[in-house]
Design an enzyme around this catalytic site. Structure first.
Site, mmCIF file in Angstrom:
data_model
loop_
_atom_site.group_PDB
_atom_site.id
_atom_site.type_symbol
_atom_site.label_atom_id
_atom_site.label_comp_id
_atom_site.label_asym_id
_atom_site.label_seq_id
_atom_site.Cartn_x
_atom_site.Cartn_y
_atom_site.Cartn_z
ATOM 1 N N ALA A 1 21.644 -92.777 -31.646
ATOM 2 C CA ALA A 1 21.179 -92.095 -30.428
ATOM 3 C C ALA A 1 22.128 -90.987 -29.978
ATOM 4 O O ALA A 1 21.871 -90.327 -28.976
ATOM 5 C CB ALA A 1 21.012 -93.119 -29.300
ATOM 6 N N PRO B 1 9.326 -87.102 -41.131
ATOM 7 C CA PRO B 1 9.375 -85.675 -40.780
ATOM 8 C C PRO B 1 9.854 -84.806 -41.938
ATOM 9 O O PRO B 1 10.609 -85.244 -42.804
ATOM 10 C CB PRO B 1 10.411 -85.618 -39.644
ATOM 11 C CG PRO B 1 10.758 -87.027 -39.300
ATOM 12 C CD PRO B 1 10.421 -87.847 -40.513
ATOM 13 N N GLY B 2 9.426 -83.538 -41.891
ATOM 14 C CA GLY B 2 10.048 -82.495 -42.711
ATOM 15 C C GLY B 2 11.266 -81.981 -41.960
ATOM 16 O O GLY B 2 11.873 -82.727 -41.181
ATOM 17 N N ARG C 1 29.893 -92.827 -32.313
ATOM 18 C CA ARG C 1 30.726 -91.965 -31.456
ATOM 19 C C ARG C 1 30.632 -92.410 -29.997
ATOM 20 O O ARG C 1 29.675 -92.088 -29.292
ATOM 21 C CB ARG C 1 30.299 -90.506 -31.634
ATOM 22 C CG ARG C 1 30.755 -89.935 -32.966
ATOM 23 C CD ARG C 1 30.176 -88.591 -33.271
ATOM 24 N NE ARG C 1 28.769 -88.636 -33.633
ATOM 25 C CZ ARG C 1 28.048 -87.593 -34.011
ATOM 26 N NH1 ARG C 1 28.613 -86.393 -34.058
ATOM 27 N NH2 ARG C 1 26.773 -87.710 -34.331
ATOM 28 N N PHE D 1 21.750 -82.833 -38.744
ATOM 29 C CA PHE D 1 21.509 -83.381 -40.085
ATOM 30 C C PHE D 1 22.132 -82.512 -41.192
ATOM 31 O O PHE D 1 22.841 -83.019 -42.073
ATOM 32 C CB PHE D 1 19.991 -83.510 -40.285
ATOM 33 C CG PHE D 1 19.569 -83.962 -41.652
ATOM 34 C CD1 PHE D 1 19.506 -85.312 -41.973
ATOM 35 C CD2 PHE D 1 19.205 -83.037 -42.628
ATOM 36 C CE1 PHE D 1 19.107 -85.732 -43.242
ATOM 37 C CE2 PHE D 1 18.806 -83.444 -43.887
ATOM 38 C CZ PHE D 1 18.756 -84.792 -44.198
ATOM 39 N N THR E 1 18.647 -80.365 -36.334
ATOM 40 C CA THR E 1 19.562 -81.303 -35.651
ATOM 41 C C THR E 1 20.936 -81.105 -36.310
ATOM 42 O O THR E 1 21.150 -80.109 -36.998
ATOM 43 C CB THR E 1 19.114 -82.771 -35.908
ATOM 44 O OG1 THR E 1 19.194 -83.004 -37.326
ATOM 45 C CG2 THR E 1 17.691 -83.041 -35.442
ATOM 46 N N TYR F 1 19.290 -89.269 -51.632
ATOM 47 C CA TYR F 1 18.736 -89.219 -50.264
ATOM 48 C C TYR F 1 17.242 -89.519 -50.347
ATOM 49 O O TYR F 1 16.724 -90.344 -49.578
ATOM 50 C CB TYR F 1 18.993 -87.865 -49.592
ATOM 51 C CG TYR F 1 18.374 -87.809 -48.208
ATOM 52 C CD1 TYR F 1 18.851 -88.628 -47.188
ATOM 53 C CD2 TYR F 1 17.283 -86.988 -47.938
ATOM 54 C CE1 TYR F 1 18.263 -88.610 -45.920
ATOM 55 C CE2 TYR F 1 16.697 -86.959 -46.678
ATOM 56 C CZ TYR F 1 17.187 -87.776 -45.676
ATOM 57 O OH TYR F 1 16.603 -87.771 -44.425
ATOM 58 N N GLY G 1 20.632 -85.397 -32.250
ATOM 59 C CA GLY G 1 19.374 -85.086 -32.927
ATOM 60 C C GLY G 1 18.165 -85.865 -32.443
ATOM 61 O O GLY G 1 17.887 -85.957 -31.240
HETATM 62 P P1 NDP Z 1 21.793 -86.231 -36.762
HETATM 63 O O1 NDP Z 1 22.926 -86.052 -37.702
HETATM 64 O O2 NDP Z 1 21.647 -85.265 -35.651
HETATM 65 O O3 NDP Z 1 21.804 -87.708 -36.169
HETATM 66 C C1 NDP Z 1 22.081 -88.821 -36.975
HETATM 67 C C2 NDP Z 1 22.342 -90.021 -36.105
HETATM 68 O O4 NDP Z 1 22.565 -91.156 -36.951
HETATM 69 C C3 NDP Z 1 23.564 -89.850 -35.233
HETATM 70 O O5 NDP Z 1 23.305 -90.357 -33.948
HETATM 71 C C4 NDP Z 1 24.622 -90.691 -35.928
HETATM 72 O O6 NDP Z 1 25.480 -91.248 -34.946
HETATM 73 C C5 NDP Z 1 23.778 -91.799 -36.539
HETATM 74 N N1 NDP Z 1 24.425 -92.409 -37.693
HETATM 75 C C6 NDP Z 1 24.688 -91.856 -38.905
HETATM 76 N N2 NDP Z 1 25.361 -92.711 -39.676
HETATM 77 C C7 NDP Z 1 25.530 -93.847 -38.937
HETATM 78 C C8 NDP Z 1 26.161 -95.091 -39.180
HETATM 79 N N3 NDP Z 1 26.749 -95.367 -40.352
HETATM 80 N N4 NDP Z 1 26.152 -96.016 -38.198
HETATM 81 C C9 NDP Z 1 25.556 -95.761 -37.024
HETATM 82 N N5 NDP Z 1 24.945 -94.606 -36.731
HETATM 83 C C10 NDP Z 1 24.937 -93.659 -37.681
HETATM 84 O O7 NDP Z 1 20.480 -86.203 -37.692
HETATM 85 P P2 NDP Z 1 18.930 -86.445 -37.337
HETATM 86 O O8 NDP Z 1 18.726 -86.685 -35.903
HETATM 87 O O9 NDP Z 1 18.188 -85.357 -37.979
HETATM 88 O O10 NDP Z 1 18.674 -87.768 -38.187
HETATM 89 C C11 NDP Z 1 18.097 -88.936 -37.650
HETATM 90 C C12 NDP Z 1 17.256 -89.590 -38.725
HETATM 91 O O11 NDP Z 1 16.159 -88.730 -39.070
HETATM 92 C C13 NDP Z 1 17.990 -89.880 -40.032
HETATM 93 O O12 NDP Z 1 17.575 -91.134 -40.520
HETATM 94 C C14 NDP Z 1 17.498 -88.763 -40.958
HETATM 95 O O13 NDP Z 1 17.567 -89.139 -42.309
HETATM 96 C C15 NDP Z 1 16.066 -88.623 -40.477
HETATM 97 N N6 NDP Z 1 15.391 -87.372 -40.795
HETATM 98 C C16 NDP Z 1 15.931 -86.175 -40.431
HETATM 99 C C17 NDP Z 1 15.263 -85.002 -40.732
HETATM 100 C C18 NDP Z 1 15.837 -83.663 -40.432
HETATM 101 O O14 NDP Z 1 15.385 -82.668 -41.038
HETATM 102 N N7 NDP Z 1 16.783 -83.544 -39.489
HETATM 103 C C19 NDP Z 1 13.950 -85.029 -41.397
HETATM 104 C C20 NDP Z 1 13.507 -86.341 -41.747
HETATM 105 C C21 NDP Z 1 14.174 -87.469 -41.427
HETATM 106 P P3 NDP Z 1 27.081 -91.378 -35.078
HETATM 107 O O15 NDP Z 1 27.559 -90.268 -35.962
HETATM 108 O O16 NDP Z 1 27.571 -91.313 -33.669
HETATM 109 O O17 NDP Z 1 27.260 -92.729 -35.678
HETATM 110 C C1 8X3 Z 2 15.338 -84.524 -44.041
HETATM 111 C C2 8X3 Z 2 14.345 -83.500 -44.472
HETATM 112 O O1 8X3 Z 2 13.581 -82.049 -46.420
HETATM 113 O O2 8X3 Z 2 15.960 -82.106 -45.929
HETATM 114 O O3 8X3 Z 2 14.913 -85.802 -44.329
HETATM 115 O O4 8X3 Z 2 14.918 -83.977 -46.950
HETATM 116 S S1 8X3 Z 2 14.729 -82.896 -46.013
#
Ligand code: NDP
Ligand code: 8X3
Length: 254
Positions: free
Chosen positions: A10, A183-184, A35, A190, A188, A153, A13
């Site tokens: 949380a 999602p695509g 964090r 990411f 964020t 991934y 992103g």
């Molecule tokens: P962000 O990097 O913005 O957020 C990722 C979140 O995951 C952070 O809050 C981070 O918190 C947490 N996290 C990562 N590793 C850990 C861990 N080991 N333990 C606990 N928390 C963890 O990326 P997104 O918001 O984009 O990603 C969220 C989800 O959406 C992911 O599963 C990602 O694969 C998925 N997704 C993202 C897409 C994109 O294009 N952005 C598309 C499709 C899916 P902290 O670092 O504080 O632990």
């Molecule tokens: C994150 C979207 O297209 O980078 O899941 O894999 S992509």
């Protein structure tokens, strides 16, 4: 009485956008991430702005003991959980299979797959005792279609897809809904994480088109979460207009 959503990842992103959306809609929140400073700030902001209750738990989802310790120690007043959003996850690197880093692969599998399993297993007793509860798993378009250099991934998100399908079959007898969101590209942190802090590479991922935002995904998740009790969206594939597939992103000539 307010409902409660438990959100992993949380602090940034999509997870943070979901925390804001559900707080605005009067849900109490259990927010997790590694964090602590960000969790503390979010707790302060959301309690002040929306007058909801917020509990923060700081742990790494890869750490099985920490996951179970934190969840087993939930105070009685936080044990009625209506929605689990398994969102924590990451990509590390975008390299060919032969040169990709083995530790990156392990971290992705440990986080995106094992972490999701630990959290779900730990929370299931609470979901079972709450009527009409709902598990929402964050998959990806990458779990539906493999793309070049996406290898592990993509595999981790393909596992989330399969796990969601099997959860749905095994948990339907408890009246628990299971929705997988795929999602695509969503802008964020990411890509900053994937490219290990390379801001130029991260920014280039979202250039020359309008990507999805965390809020777009939060709105979609809220929609899935608030349908009538007998209606379940099982699988939601969602991209921005320009992304026609995992491998085809239309960028108009400038
Ligand atoms: P962000 O990097 O913005 O957020 C990722 C979140 O995951 C952070 O809050 C981070 O918190 C947490 N996290 C990562 N590793 C850990 C861990 N080991 N333990 C606990 N928390 C963890 O990326 P997104 O918001 O984009 O990603 C969220 C989800 O959406 C992911 O599963 C990602 O694969 C998925 N997704 C993202 C897409 C994109 O294009 N952005 C598309 C499709 C899916 P902290 O670092 O504080 O632990
Ligand atoms: C994150 C979207 O297209 O980078 O899941 O894999 S992509």
């Amino acid at each position: 009485m307010n409902k409660t959503i438990f959100i992993t990842g949380a602090t940034s992103g999509i997870g943070k956008a979901c925390a804001e959306k559900f707080a605005k809609e009067n849900y109490n929140l259990i927010l997790t991430g590694r964090r602590k400073d960000r969790l503390d700030l979010l707790e302060k902001e959301l309690t002040q702005t929306y007058s909801v209750k917020v509990l923060t738990l700081c742990f790494d989802v890869q750490d099985k003991e920490a996951v179970f310790e934190n969840i087993n120690a939930l105070p009685a007043e936080w044990q009625q959980i209506n929605i689990l959003l398994n969102n924590a996850g990451l990509a590390l690197g975008k390299d060919p299979f032969d040169t990709a880093n083995l530790e990156d692969w392990e971290t992705m599998l440990n986080t995106n797959v094992h972490g999701l399993l630990y959290v779900t297993k730990a929370i299931l007793p609470f979901l079972k005792q709450t009527k009409n509860s709902h598990i929402i798993n964050m998959g990806s378009i990458a779990g539906k279609e493999v793309y070049e250099n996406g290898n592990i991934y993509c595999a981790s998100k393909s596992a989330v897809d399969a796990i969601s399908k099997s959860m749905r079959i095994d948990l339907v007898k408890y009246g628990i809904k299971v929705t997988a969101i795929h999602p695509g590209a969503v802008e964020t942190e990411f890509s900053l994480v994937r490219f290990k802090g390379d801001e130029n590479k991260a920014a280039a991922t979202y250039q020359d088109y309008i990507p999805l935002s965390g809020n777009d995904i939060a709105d979609s998740i809220y929609f899935c979460a608030t349908l009538p009790a007998h209606v379940c969206i099982n699988d939601l594939n969602i991209t921005c207009l320009n992304q026609a597939s995992a491998v085809y992103l239309y960028k108009p000539q400038k």
